[in-house]
Structures are given as C-alpha cells and as structure tokens.
Enzyme design. Structure first.
Site, mmCIF file in Angstrom:
data_model
loop_
_atom_site.group_PDB
_atom_site.id
_atom_site.type_symbol
_atom_site.label_atom_id
_atom_site.label_comp_id
_atom_site.label_asym_id
_atom_site.label_seq_id
_atom_site.Cartn_x
_atom_site.Cartn_y
_atom_site.Cartn_z
ATOM 1 N N GLU A 73 0.833 -1.209 0.000
ATOM 2 C CA GLU A 73 0.000 0.000 0.000
ATOM 3 C C GLU A 73 0.868 1.259 0.000
ATOM 4 O O GLU A 73 0.554 2.238 -0.676
ATOM 5 C CB GLU A 73 -0.939 0.005 1.213
ATOM 6 C CG GLU A 73 -1.916 -1.160 1.281
ATOM 7 C CD GLU A 73 -3.033 -1.104 0.236
ATOM 8 O OE1 GLU A 73 -3.036 -0.190 -0.599
ATOM 9 O OE2 GLU A 73 -3.890 -2.001 0.260
ATOM 10 N N TYR A 113 -3.712 -0.971 12.034
ATOM 11 C CA TYR A 113 -4.819 -1.370 12.922
ATOM 12 C C TYR A 113 -4.830 -2.891 13.134
ATOM 13 O O TYR A 113 -4.986 -3.380 14.259
ATOM 14 C CB TYR A 113 -6.118 -0.879 12.278
ATOM 15 C CG TYR A 113 -7.407 -1.131 13.027
ATOM 16 C CD1 TYR A 113 -7.595 -0.707 14.337
ATOM 17 C CD2 TYR A 113 -8.481 -1.755 12.389
ATOM 18 C CE1 TYR A 113 -8.800 -0.909 14.993
ATOM 19 C CE2 TYR A 113 -9.691 -1.961 13.032
ATOM 20 C CZ TYR A 113 -9.847 -1.538 14.336
ATOM 21 O OH TYR A 113 -11.047 -1.734 14.978
ATOM 22 N N GLU A 177 -1.828 -3.156 -8.551
ATOM 23 C CA GLU A 177 -3.173 -3.082 -7.983
ATOM 24 C C GLU A 177 -4.137 -4.048 -8.659
ATOM 25 O O GLU A 177 -5.101 -4.489 -8.050
ATOM 26 C CB GLU A 177 -3.715 -1.652 -8.102
ATOM 27 C CG GLU A 177 -2.887 -0.639 -7.331
ATOM 28 C CD GLU A 177 -3.576 0.717 -7.241
ATOM 29 O OE1 GLU A 177 -3.687 1.389 -8.283
ATOM 30 O OE2 GLU A 177 -3.999 1.091 -6.135
ATOM 31 N N HIS A 214 -9.328 2.419 -8.388
ATOM 32 C CA HIS A 214 -7.954 2.816 -8.737
ATOM 33 C C HIS A 214 -7.548 2.201 -10.070
ATOM 34 O O HIS A 214 -6.985 2.856 -10.945
ATOM 35 C CB HIS A 214 -6.948 2.372 -7.659
ATOM 36 C CG HIS A 214 -7.241 2.919 -6.300
ATOM 37 N ND1 HIS A 214 -6.550 2.525 -5.172
ATOM 38 C CD2 HIS A 214 -8.153 3.816 -5.864
ATOM 39 C CE1 HIS A 214 -7.033 3.160 -4.117
ATOM 40 N NE2 HIS A 214 -8.004 3.948 -4.513
HETATM 41 FE FE FE Z 1 -4.842 1.481 -4.777
HETATM 42 MN MN MN Z 2 -4.632 0.413 -1.815
#
Ligand code: FE
Ligand code: MN
Length: 331
Positions: A73, A113, A177, A214
């Site tokens: 990420e 998290y 991605e 995305h």
């Molecule tokens: Fe992305």
């Molecule tokens: Mn992402």
C-alpha cells in the site's frame, strides 16, 4: 487539451473539465469513504488467540497477506505522489489522484490497525517483502519495472519516455493493484465466507472496492495516453506489455501456491491460480489487448464482494453505502 505534457494551460484551473471520467472516479471514491476503525476486530482477536479456530496453514496465509499488503500500500502511494502525479498535468486527474493517495493512506492505516489489534510483531510483518521470496519477487518486479520514472529529472518529453511512463502505469495500476492484490483478496475473502477473521475480511472487501476504482482509473489513464499519442503504442511495445503482464501472472500464481499450498476448506490452491488468470484477462481487455488465458472465473462470489450493498453495515449508523458505478464494476 492533452492529459500529459500540457504546458499551455493552467494546472490550477480545474474548470471547465476535459476528462469527466476522472471527475466521476473522484465522486465514486468519496461515496465509498470508510475507515478501518469502523470495523470491529473483536471476533478476529478471539479467533486469533484461540488454538482451535484457525489451522497453522490459515494462520500463515493471513500473516503472509498482511505482510504483502502492509508494504504494498505504501509502495503504491509513493508511486502516485512521487512519480505519476508530476506527469499527469490535467487538473481533474490530479484531483482524483489526491483522493487515491488518501485512500492508500487509509489502506496503510488498516494494516497498522490489524497489527495493533492482533498484537503482531511489526518487524516480522513489515519485513516480509524482504524475507518471503515470493513476496519479494512481486515487489522487486514492480520496483524494477518503474524505476526510471522515479528519477526527478525524468520528463515525458519523447516517445521513448512516454513509453517508459506507460510502463510505470501498467506496472502500478494493472500489475500491482490489478493482479498482485487479487490472490490475496480472494484468500482473505474466502476465509471470511467461512466466518474466519471476518473483521479483516470486511476491511479487505472495502480495500478491494477502492482498488477496483484505482485500477479502472489507471486503465482509463493508460487508454487516454495511448489514444492521444498513438505513435508510441507500437506492435513491439504492445508485445512487451503483454509479456510483462504474463510474467506478473506467473509471479502471482507462485505467490498463491506458496501462501496456500494445500488450499483452504472447499477451495483448491489451483483455483486461486485460475482466478489470477481470469482477472488478468479482464485487465487485458480493459486496456484493449486480447485475452491470454480464457480461464473461467472460479469465484463468482468475488464480484459480489466488490459491490457491497448498503445493508452491509446494518449495525452502524454511519453511511458506507456504495453507489453502484455501473460500468465500473470490477472483481
Ligand atoms: Fe490502490
Ligand atoms: Mn490500496
């Protein structure tokens, strides 16, 4: 006005717009807003602590996917902010990329998290892209493919450099991605379907919903640059792009086999590999290239996960309603 190399117009003047699709991705991104803390991890923590719920194979698969995504990420966010953004001069595209960069920050936050709530060792998780060879192979592949445009002196000022830029866009949007995320999505969502680690599974669903936008934006960007600079898209370049994507499919299949060698309940490991081929064909089609595999979708339920209905969060008063994006449906 062209989408890249537009020195004639003001980059701060967003109206009137030329690329309404970019604006639509921005609005769709806003409609999908979520944060990881909205998802309860209580049951996940109980299952993670219990010696009875998860098998050693399932634990490994969960850790590997957290390991891969925790750094992937950030890699993606860095690519947008440090490389792509500078060259896509069009203001409405830049507005969307700012939104995308924020969503990557939310995804990065998700893995913070998860590490915190499950009490995982961050050094182990965040080093997996060095210590697990098939994860390292994926990240190294993307970094190598795109390194030229991270050079601060790089400009899209020649056909050769526009090709390098398209390489980067294929590397991040289509390969990272669009392919490297999807065996992991399928594994984590398959576990969720068996009521295992449902909090993380739900977070993966939201991430997948974001990533599908995305990816769709990235493909529209690639297709627009290609249409506006037709001479750079030579048969040799096209062949090169097809080979790059096929090599990525092999890396992702290897990852799927190694992360989950014996499958999980009800799913064989070769079905994860078949899913990678299926989604790769969809990416090929999306950028105007012929399908390479013609593999059937082994997981039709994955498409439903990308289209979360609003009643998903019926315990919540917060709105995380997904506005159906019609042709933007991806799995
Ligand atoms: Fe992305
Ligand atoms: Mn992402």
């Amino acid at each position: 006005m062209p989408i890249i190399n537009n020195s004639k117009t003001d980059p701060n003047k967003i109206l009137p717009m030329s690329y309404l699709w970019a604006r639509k991705y921005y609005k769709d991104g806003i409609a999908n807003n979520w944060t990881p803390e909205e998802v309860s991890m209580q049951k996940d923590v109980e299952q993670w602590k219990s010696p009875k719920v998860l098998s050693p194979e399932e634990r490994k698969l969960i850790l590997w996917n957290l390991g891969f995504f925790s750094t992937a990420e950030s890699l993606t966010a860095n690519n947008i902010v440090l490389a792509v953004y500078r060259h896509v001069t069009n203001p409405e595209c830049r507005q969307y990329m700012l939104r995308q960069a924020y969503e990557e920050a939310v995804h990065t936050d998700t893995f913070i998290y998860c590490c915190d709530t499950l009490g995982l060792d961050p050094d182990t998780i965040y080093n997996m892209y060095n210590t697990i060879p098939c994860i390292k192979a994926k990240d190294d592949y993307v970094v190598e493919l795109t390194k030229s445009i991270f050079d601060p002196t790089f400009l899209t000022d020649s056909d050769e450099n526009i090709r390098l830029f398209l390489h980067d866009l294929v590397g991040y949007y289509v390969i990272m991605e669009g392919i490297f995320f999807y065996a992991g999505f399928a594994m984590m969502l398959a576990l969720k379907r068996q009521n295992k680690m449902i909090g993380i599974g739900e977070q993966f669903e939201y991430i997948m919903r974001d990533e599908s936008l995305h990816l769709a934006y990235g493909c529209d960007l690639i297709n627009t640059i290609k249409a506006e600079n037709p001479r750079v898209w030579t048969p040799a370049f096209e062949k090169n792009i097809i080979e790059l994507i096929k090599k990525a499919v092999e890396l992702e299949k290897k990852y799927a086999y190694e992360a989950c060698p014996d499958g999980i309940v009800g799913i064989r490991s070769d079905q994860f590999a078949a899913y990678v081929e299926y989604i790769a064909d969809r990416r090929f089609e999306r950028i105007g290239l012929p399908k390479a595999y013609n593999t059937e979708n082994p997981f039709p339920w994955m498409s439903q996960s990308a289209d979360l209905p609003k009643e998903k969060n019926f315990f919540e008063t917060r709105v995380t309603e997904y506005q159906t994006a019609g042709s933007l449906k991806w799995d």
